[in-house]
Design an enzyme around this catalytic site. Structure first.
Site, mmCIF file in Angstrom:
data_model
loop_
_atom_site.group_PDB
_atom_site.id
_atom_site.type_symbol
_atom_site.label_atom_id
_atom_site.label_comp_id
_atom_site.label_asym_id
_atom_site.label_seq_id
_atom_site.Cartn_x
_atom_site.Cartn_y
_atom_site.Cartn_z
ATOM 1 N N LYS A 23 -10.083 4.325 16.859
ATOM 2 C CA LYS A 23 -11.411 4.843 17.190
ATOM 3 C C LYS A 23 -11.511 5.152 18.688
ATOM 4 O O LYS A 23 -11.988 6.216 19.089
ATOM 5 C CB LYS A 23 -12.455 3.785 16.787
ATOM 6 C CG LYS A 23 -13.860 4.315 16.693
ATOM 7 C CD LYS A 23 -14.794 3.245 16.118
ATOM 8 C CE LYS A 23 -14.561 3.037 14.635
ATOM 9 N NZ LYS A 23 -15.232 1.845 14.098
ATOM 10 N N ARG A 93 -18.484 -1.565 18.447
ATOM 11 C CA ARG A 93 -17.720 -1.408 17.195
ATOM 12 C C ARG A 93 -16.286 -1.858 17.378
ATOM 13 O O ARG A 93 -15.689 -1.625 18.422
ATOM 14 C CB ARG A 93 -17.665 0.058 16.770
ATOM 15 C CG ARG A 93 -18.990 0.662 16.420
ATOM 16 C CD ARG A 93 -18.803 2.156 16.309
ATOM 17 N NE ARG A 93 -20.054 2.857 16.490
ATOM 18 C CZ ARG A 93 -20.668 3.536 15.531
ATOM 19 N NH1 ARG A 93 -20.146 3.616 14.345
ATOM 20 N NH2 ARG A 93 -21.811 4.129 15.762
ATOM 21 N N GLY A 102 -11.695 -4.702 6.680
ATOM 22 C CA GLY A 102 -11.929 -6.147 6.581
ATOM 23 C C GLY A 102 -12.614 -6.750 7.796
ATOM 24 O O GLY A 102 -13.039 -7.891 7.802
ATOM 25 N N MET A 104 -15.179 -6.850 11.519
ATOM 26 C CA MET A 104 -16.557 -6.646 11.911
ATOM 27 C C MET A 104 -16.847 -5.158 12.019
ATOM 28 O O MET A 104 -16.028 -4.414 12.541
ATOM 29 C CB MET A 104 -16.794 -7.267 13.280
ATOM 30 C CG MET A 104 -18.255 -7.288 13.647
ATOM 31 S SD MET A 104 -18.506 -7.582 15.387
ATOM 32 C CE MET A 104 -18.762 -5.925 15.951
ATOM 33 N N ARG A 337 -11.869 10.413 12.632
ATOM 34 C CA ARG A 337 -10.555 9.827 12.298
ATOM 35 C C ARG A 337 -9.970 10.595 11.134
ATOM 36 O O ARG A 337 -10.697 11.308 10.431
ATOM 37 C CB ARG A 337 -10.703 8.351 11.928
ATOM 38 C CG ARG A 337 -11.604 8.153 10.731
ATOM 39 C CD ARG A 337 -11.729 6.681 10.405
ATOM 40 N NE ARG A 337 -12.792 6.488 9.426
ATOM 41 C CZ ARG A 337 -13.398 5.347 9.202
ATOM 42 N NH1 ARG A 337 -13.081 4.291 9.902
ATOM 43 N NH2 ARG A 337 -14.327 5.250 8.281
ATOM 44 N N HIS A 455 9.087 -13.276 -14.388
ATOM 45 C CA HIS A 455 9.532 -12.473 -15.529
ATOM 46 C C HIS A 455 8.506 -11.407 -15.888
ATOM 47 O O HIS A 455 8.821 -10.218 -16.020
ATOM 48 C CB HIS A 455 9.795 -13.396 -16.724
ATOM 49 C CG HIS A 455 10.188 -12.672 -17.965
ATOM 50 N ND1 HIS A 455 9.275 -12.342 -18.944
ATOM 51 C CD2 HIS A 455 11.367 -12.162 -18.359
ATOM 52 C CE1 HIS A 455 9.898 -11.683 -19.895
ATOM 53 N NE2 HIS A 455 11.171 -11.562 -19.575
ATOM 54 N N SER A 764 26.014 -3.788 -4.151
ATOM 55 C CA SER A 764 24.599 -3.539 -4.391
ATOM 56 C C SER A 764 23.855 -4.801 -3.987
ATOM 57 O O SER A 764 24.150 -5.895 -4.480
ATOM 58 C CB SER A 764 24.366 -3.212 -5.867
ATOM 59 O OG SER A 764 22.992 -3.016 -6.078
ATOM 60 N N CYS A 831 19.320 -3.116 -5.107
ATOM 61 C CA CYS A 831 18.687 -3.058 -6.424
ATOM 62 C C CYS A 831 17.657 -4.163 -6.618
ATOM 63 O O CYS A 831 17.109 -4.332 -7.689
ATOM 64 C CB CYS A 831 19.716 -3.053 -7.539
ATOM 65 S SG CYS A 831 20.692 -4.559 -7.591
ATOM 66 N N TYR A 851 21.956 4.433 -1.223
ATOM 67 C CA TYR A 851 20.836 4.615 -2.141
ATOM 68 C C TYR A 851 19.986 3.356 -2.254
ATOM 69 O O TYR A 851 20.423 2.256 -1.892
ATOM 70 C CB TYR A 851 21.342 5.020 -3.537
ATOM 71 C CG TYR A 851 22.093 3.922 -4.263
ATOM 72 C CD1 TYR A 851 21.416 2.981 -5.044
ATOM 73 C CD2 TYR A 851 23.481 3.808 -4.153
ATOM 74 C CE1 TYR A 851 22.099 1.965 -5.677
ATOM 75 C CE2 TYR A 851 24.169 2.800 -4.791
ATOM 76 C CZ TYR A 851 23.464 1.872 -5.557
ATOM 77 O OH TYR A 851 24.132 0.858 -6.178
HETATM 78 C C1 PEP Z 1 18.417 -9.437 -7.408
HETATM 79 O O1 PEP Z 1 18.699 -10.620 -7.412
HETATM 80 O O2 PEP Z 1 17.912 -8.864 -6.435
HETATM 81 C C2 PEP Z 1 18.654 -8.629 -8.602
HETATM 82 C C3 PEP Z 1 18.455 -7.326 -8.585
HETATM 83 O O3 PEP Z 1 19.004 -9.273 -9.734
HETATM 84 P P1 PEP Z 1 17.996 -10.115 -10.641
HETATM 85 O O4 PEP Z 1 16.606 -9.792 -10.213
HETATM 86 O O5 PEP Z 1 18.280 -9.695 -12.025
HETATM 87 O O6 PEP Z 1 18.408 -11.511 -10.360
#
Ligand code: PEP
Ligand code: MG
Length: 875
Positions: A23, A93, A102, A104, A337, A455, A764, A831, A851
């Site tokens: 601001k 302000r 969130g 003031m 803004r 899970h 990975s 991953c 990746y």
């Molecule tokens: C991980 O541990 O980051 C992973 C991709 O395997 P999982 O979540 O299946 O343990």
């Protein structure tokens, strides 16, 4: 040299955003552009940080600089604090680097006291206006600075209106308001034990301090965590000369956008109200008019207004959200803004601005928040219905989207009722692998326990199903089949609605809608793909998920968790047989049953990806997820296996682990039972040969060994796989390229990555386990205590959602360096869940991974985040 903590508006500019806040920097910039902005000054974010460093005390140095700037403001405006001739009034302000709802908000009319109010009444010849301003000021100051309950003041207003028999605040006379002022001051004295401060300088310093304090209020902390705003940024404070929209019929106030924030349409959009102050527009007491009306009411002012709106939009090269005030026929801009907008509007505006020649594609890519794309891919609540609804509870926003249905208490029930076309939301204490079919059938999933990588959360995100996890305030009685929240009981006949984006739970039916994906979406994502260097794969365990991900633009599968294929009813029996087998022969019999199922799934996944790379991970279940957990299940499994109930029960008990996450899982299973790895390697290669010969797709399967911590362990399992692969190829007389690599998810693997890379053709990063093992936090339980860490500012973020770059990230960097040193061309990816988090994607880009891999519904988000990373940090 003395440090400068306070800047007049004409001393700053847009590049000083970190110091002056958004601001403040914009007020300075507007001032420089010659736009009519009421004069003022900004107290810097560094002053805020100093306040905290000094133990929440505003230092004399800062106070003195505020007083100096105030004196200059008095000079230029010709007005003076507390003057009985020409009194200066200001607004105060907050204004952080990123806009933060969130904190003031605003204090208006600061500078009024018992004497000044009289002067104002005389000067404006409008005692009603003066006393109305004073009572508003006392009210705001008491509420936001002194934490006195708002209600106390509102009650007084209501009492007075009732006594006078009037409906609106505007019906109260100057005399009435005088009475209110003295009553308000009494409330103040009673609550604070002292008189309402009459010295405007005291009012000012108290207000500035209150803004600093509000940086750390619980709402602000929560907002920062949700929006990745670091606590160390601090907030600035803007002190600005008041202009009045409530001085009569030639005065007014409004909130306007340079384009429509809901649709993105290129048309000035907004509302205004004559004879009113800002809060009246928001409060909804009087209905504001559309800004287009101003054109009819006052064409001259409108023309000036329109010109400035265009100037600002062209200057900032983005849609602007502005506050204006007209004081006795003179127009002022109080702030501007970059406007908040819906995902649809964001995409349209970004594409339009490129087509209008205002932005390059690279710049446009930065205009859309990756997380916003979520709302385009998932159902959302119908806005009108949502406005009327009140949440009954809040859990973790585990998987985005909105869902509404009647409560189902078991997975089986969810499946059966959904088959009869009933919309159900599955409510469980926590989910387990057996619940999978019910989870697929349900519109949404609500759990009482578990965190962002529980899970329920992981599976729901994978499926794109909305999920709220860890909602501890709900009491589930599985026997009575009821849930209880806040004293109210719900049964399977009752509707609930859950919002996986906010974590809110509603005890009622709220209509959901699937937002349309417009053509701008495709254009915009096309640009992102042109720009980015980091590839985006998906975590997919079934052909259906792989197909979905491919439609969202996935360039391969980065993780196929083979154990997730085992949860279906017709398979789990064979898997249980496999893990409870007494000897190799029994185990091989069970594996023989599983082989064709796995092969069929792999074929489906390869086909969905049409020859793009697919990483398939060997079995990695924490065993407890698969063991039969009640006597019923043990009985039927025993029958199937030709064992006695007692015998099998003993086996199951023996398999029990105290710490299954660190137990007999991952490659450890293959070390104990190499025949499992053999079966899987066979299924992977047979499927690839099948797809190559029937469909002509040249798949290069990447076989991934999980939970490796030691090179010899990797080598052992790799040899088993290699032998199998070679013999399958010989049997079929087909040659295929394939790779064998490993997950890096145990700190020891990261630290010895130079050795591991001798055997691994790719890494990975499994940052879920790597985070678990680096912090020593259980993935399933950490959410229970992490909130204490946020409250105490030990950690600001859930490390399972946003990669901890300092610790876990350091291990990743070490592994990247060491891995490349041994094998320069090694393929590197991630991953863990972090592969779908924008700031973590940026980190992966910066350290040069090839990746990221994330759940199908996050693929578009990751594509955009990768493009943004490239724009910000070319590689
Ligand atoms: C991980 O541990 O980051 C992973 C991709 O395997 P999982 O979540 O299946 O343990
Ligand atoms: Mg793992």
């Amino acid at each position: 040299m003395v440090k400068k903590y306070v800047y007049l508006f004409n001393e700053g500019n847009a590049s000083m955003r970190n110091l002056l806040g958004g601001k403040g920097a914009n007020l300075a910039e507007m001032t420089n552009l010659g736009i009519p902005v009421p004069t003022g000054f900004t107290v810097t974010t560094e002053a805020c940080n100093k306040y905290y460093e000094d133990g929440k005390i505003i230092s004399d140095e800062v106070i003195n600089q505020i007083h100096e700037s105030l004196a200059k403001l008095e000079d230029t405006s010709g007005k003076k604090f507390g003057s009985d001739e020409n009194p200066l009034l200001v607004s105060v302000r907050s204004g952080a680097r990123a806009s933060m709802p969130g904190m003031m908000d605003t204090i208006l009319n600061l500078g009024l006291n018992d004497k000044v109010v009289e002067t104002m009444a005389k000067l404006t010849n409008n005692p009603r206006f003066a006393y109305d301003s004073y009572r508003r000021f006392i009210q705001m100051f008491s509420d936001v600075v002194m934490d006195i309950e708002k209600r106390l003041f509102e009650n007084k207003i209501d009492e007075l209106k009732e006594k006078k028999g009037v409906e609106f605040d505007t019906d109260l006379t100057a005399e009435d308001l005088k009475v209110l002022v003295s009553e308000f001051k009494e409330i103040y004295k009673k609550e604070k034990g002292e008189d309402f401060p009459q010295d405007p300088k005291v009012q000012l310093i108290e207000s500035v301090t209150a803004v600093f304090r509000s940086w750390d209020n619980p709402r602000a902390i929560v907002y920062r965590r949700l929006n990745d705003i670091p606590g160390e940024w601090g907030t600035a404070v803007n002190v600005q000369q008041m202009v009045f929209g409530n001085k009569g019929d030639t005065s007014g106030t409004g909130v306007v956008f340079s384009r429509n924030p809901a649709t993105g349409e290129k048309l000035i959009y907004g509302e205004y109200l004559m004879n009113a102050q800002g809060e009246d527009v928001v409060a909804g007491i009087r209905t504001p008019l559309p800004i287009s009306k101003l054109k009819e009411q006052d064409p001259k002012i409108y023309q000036q207004f329109e010109g400035i709106v265009n100037t600002l939009e062209n200057h900032y090269r983005d849609m602007q959200d502005m506050e204006i005030t007209i004081e006795e026929g003179k127009l002022y801009f109080l702030q501007t803004r970059n406007g908040k907008r819906t995902a649809q509007a964001a995409l349209k505006i970004a594409v339009d601005l490129v087509e209008e020649g205002m932005l390059t594609k690279e710049e446009a890519i930065l205009k859309v928040e990756p997380k916003q794309l979520d709302t385009l891919l998932h159902p959302a609540f119908y806005t009108e219905d949502l406005k009327k609804a009140e949440p009954i509870a809040k859990g973790l926003p585990a998987s985005p989207g909105a869902a509404c249905g009647k409560i189902a208490f078991t997975a089986e029930e969810a499946k059966d009722r959904a088959a009869l076309d009933e919309d159900v939301v599955l409510v469980r204490l926590e989910t387990s692998p057996e619940d999978i079919e019910g989870m697929i059938a349900a519109k949404g999933i609500l759990t009482v326990r578990g965190g962002m990588t529980s899970h329920a959360a992981v599976v729901a995100r994978g499926m794109g199903t909305c999920c709220v996890a860890g909602c501890g305030t709900i009491k589930v009685d599985e026997v009575k089949r009821t849930i209880e929240v806040g004293g109210k009981v719900y049964t399977d006949k009752d509707y609930i609605s859950i919002d996986g984006t906010s974590g809110n739970v509603y005890g009622e039916k709220i209509k959901t809608v699937t937002p349309e994906i417009s053509g701008h979406f495709a254009t915009f994502m096309g640009w992102a793909d042109e720009i980015r260097k980091l590839k985006v794969r998906t975590n997919a365990d079934t052909p259906k998920d792989a197909q979905q991900a491919a439609e969202f633009g996935a360039e391969g599968v980065g993780l196929c968790r083979t154990e997730h294929m085992f949860f279906a009813e017709d398979r789990i029996m064979a898997v249980r047989q496999m893990i409870t087998s007494k000897d190799e022969e029994q185990r091989r019999r069970a594996l023989d049953k599983i082989l064709p199922m796995q092969r069929a799934d792999f074929i489906g996944i390869y086909e969905a990806l049409e020859g793009k790379p697919v990483t398939i991970r060997l079995l990695d279940p924490p065993l407890h997820e698969f063991l039969p957990n009640n006597n019923e299940d043990i009985k039927s499994l025993a029958k199937e296996m030709g064992l006695s109930f007692e015998e099998l029960k003993l086996t199951v008990e023996n398999l029990h682990e105290f710490n299954p996450m660190m137990g007999h899982r991952g490659c450890r299973l293959a070390v104990s039972y190499p025949e499992i790895a053999e079966m899987q390697a066979r299924a992977i290669i047979e499927a690839a040969i099948e797809v190559k010969t029937t469909k002509g797709f040249d798949v290069v399967p990447e076989i991934m060994i999980p939970l490796v911590g030691e090179i010899k362990e990797l080598k052992y399992v790799k040899d088993v796989i290699k032998d199998t692969v070679e013999s399958v190829m010989e049997e079929k007389n087909v040659k295929l390229d394939y790779k064998i690599g490993t997950m890096i998810e145990i700190p020891r693997a990261a630290l010895t990555a130079d050795k591991i890379a001798k055997e691994a053709e790719f890494f990975s990063f499994g940052t879920n386990d790597l985070t678990q093992m680096t912090f020593g936090f259980s993935r399933d339980d950490a959410s229970k205590f992490l909130s204490d860490y946020y409250d105490k500012k030990i950690y600001e973020q859930d490390p399972f959602a946003k990669l901890d770059q300092t610790g876990v990230g350091e291990l990743v960097k070490i592994a990247v360096e060491k891995g490349r040193a041994t094998r320069p061309g090694i393929k590197l990816g991630i991953c863990g869940e972090h592969g779908g988090d924008p700031s973590s994607v940026e980190f992966c880009h910066n350290i040069g991974l090839d990746y990221v891999s994330c759940s199908p519904f996050r693929v578009p988000l990751a594509r955009l985040a990768a493009a943004q990373a490239q724009v910000k940090n070319k590689r």
